[in-house]
Design a protein around this motif. Structure first.
Motif, short mmCIF file in Angstrom:
data_model
loop_
_atom_site.label_atom_id
_atom_site.label_comp_id
_atom_site.label_asym_id
_atom_site.label_seq_id
_atom_site.Cartn_x
_atom_site.Cartn_y
_atom_site.Cartn_z
N GLU A 86 0.84 -1.19 0.00
CA GLU A 86 0.00 0.00 0.00
C GLU A 86 0.88 1.25 0.00
OE1 GLU A 86 -2.65 0.25 3.32
OE2 GLU A 86 -3.98 1.67 2.31
N GLN A 130 -4.11 2.41 -2.77
CA GLN A 130 -4.87 2.19 -1.54
C GLN A 130 -5.57 0.84 -1.66
OE1 GLN A 130 -7.50 5.54 -1.15
NE2 GLN A 130 -5.83 7.03 -1.01
N THR A 131 -5.99 0.29 -0.54
CA THR A 131 -6.61 -1.04 -0.57
C THR A 131 -7.88 -1.06 -1.43
OG1 THR A 131 -7.74 -0.55 1.49
CG2 THR A 131 -5.66 -1.76 1.65
N VAL A 172 -7.74 -2.47 -5.14
CA VAL A 172 -7.65 -3.90 -5.45
C VAL A 172 -8.67 -4.28 -6.51
CG1 VAL A 172 -8.15 -6.19 -4.52
CG2 VAL A 172 -6.66 -4.64 -3.27
N THR A 183 -3.15 -6.77 -6.53
CA THR A 183 -3.37 -7.06 -5.11
C THR A 183 -2.47 -6.15 -4.29
OG1 THR A 183 -1.75 -8.87 -5.20
CG2 THR A 183 -4.07 -9.44 -5.49
N PRO A 202 -1.57 -4.35 2.79
CA PRO A 202 -1.81 -3.15 3.61
C PRO A 202 -0.68 -2.84 4.57
CG PRO A 202 -3.17 -4.96 4.37
CD PRO A 202 -2.49 -5.45 3.13
#
Lengths: 113, 111
Positions: free
Chosen positions: B15, B80-81, B84, B108, B111
């Protein structure tokens, strides 16, 4: 989200049986498409329609047929399902007057045993 | 027939790192579109590029269309997550009724 629904969302069937997937739209869009999605292959076009009773083949059309008897419905039929047709099937619609982006349905997961 | 190649097929990042996916067509494209598919979801339209050399930005996402209209890229700054998913490019020649999709790049994020 665009008014597009697919049915069934999940189906398990046996080799050799016929299967029909339905795509229904409420947007009155001219173009409708059927794609299949498999790992490593992305989205591959099966068949598409550019109007009622007007259809054409995509890149992986063998073993599939389609029909569009009215604007809102586009049917995908597997006459005799095979295990290689196990996949996730996406329907998409496009309004040619709005830049050409596709709006996808939620997908139909088909498993052929 | 027309082919659209997309690389890499997979990308895993931490991340905050940047991410780029590349799309190359065997033929000149009328336009290029980009889609994002979240895990378990359906592809969702992000953007369309039409002009040679065009660059468009959507917050942390930057999209480019090559001068020859045969390649494109998507760059995400400081992932940022929520980024994904699998990113697809799609294009077609002028007047095409159908789009050809790349194989997609699955992103993918750790974090």
């Amino acid at each position: 989200d665009a008014g597009i629904t697919q049915s069934p969302r999940h189906k398990v069937t046996e080799t050799g049986t016929p299967v029909t997937l339905r795509c229904h739209q409420t947007e009155n869009h001219r173009y409708m498409y059927w794609y299949r999605q498999d790992p490593g292959h992305g989205l591959r076009l099966i068949h598409y329609s550019y109007g009622v009773k007007d259809t054409d083949k995509g890149e992986v059309s063998d073993g599939y047929s389609v029909s569009r008897s009215k604007t809102e419905d586009f049917l995908l039929t597997l006459e005799s399902a095979t295990s290689s047709q196990t996949s996730v099937y996406f329907c998409a619609i496009r309004d040619s007057g709005r830049g050409g982006e596709l709006f996808f349905g939620e997908g139909s997961r088909l498993t052929v045993l | 027939g027309q082919q659209v190649m997309q690389i890499p097929q997979y990308q895993h990042v931490q991340e905050g790192e940047d991410f780029t996916t590349y799309c190359n067509s065997s033929t000149t494209l009328s336009n290029i579109q980009w889609y994002k598919q979240r895990p378990g979801g359906h592809p969702v339209f992000l953007i369309q590029l039409v002009k040679s050399g065009e660059v468009k930005k959507q917050k942390r996402l930057t999209f480019q269309f090559g001068e020859a209209k045969k390649n494109s890229s998507l760059h995400i700054t400081a992932t940022q997550t929520t980024d994904v998913g699998t990113y697809f490019c799609a294009g077609g020649p002028t007047g095409a009724q159908k789009l050809v999709f790349g194989q997609g790049t699955r992103l993918t994020i750790n974090p």
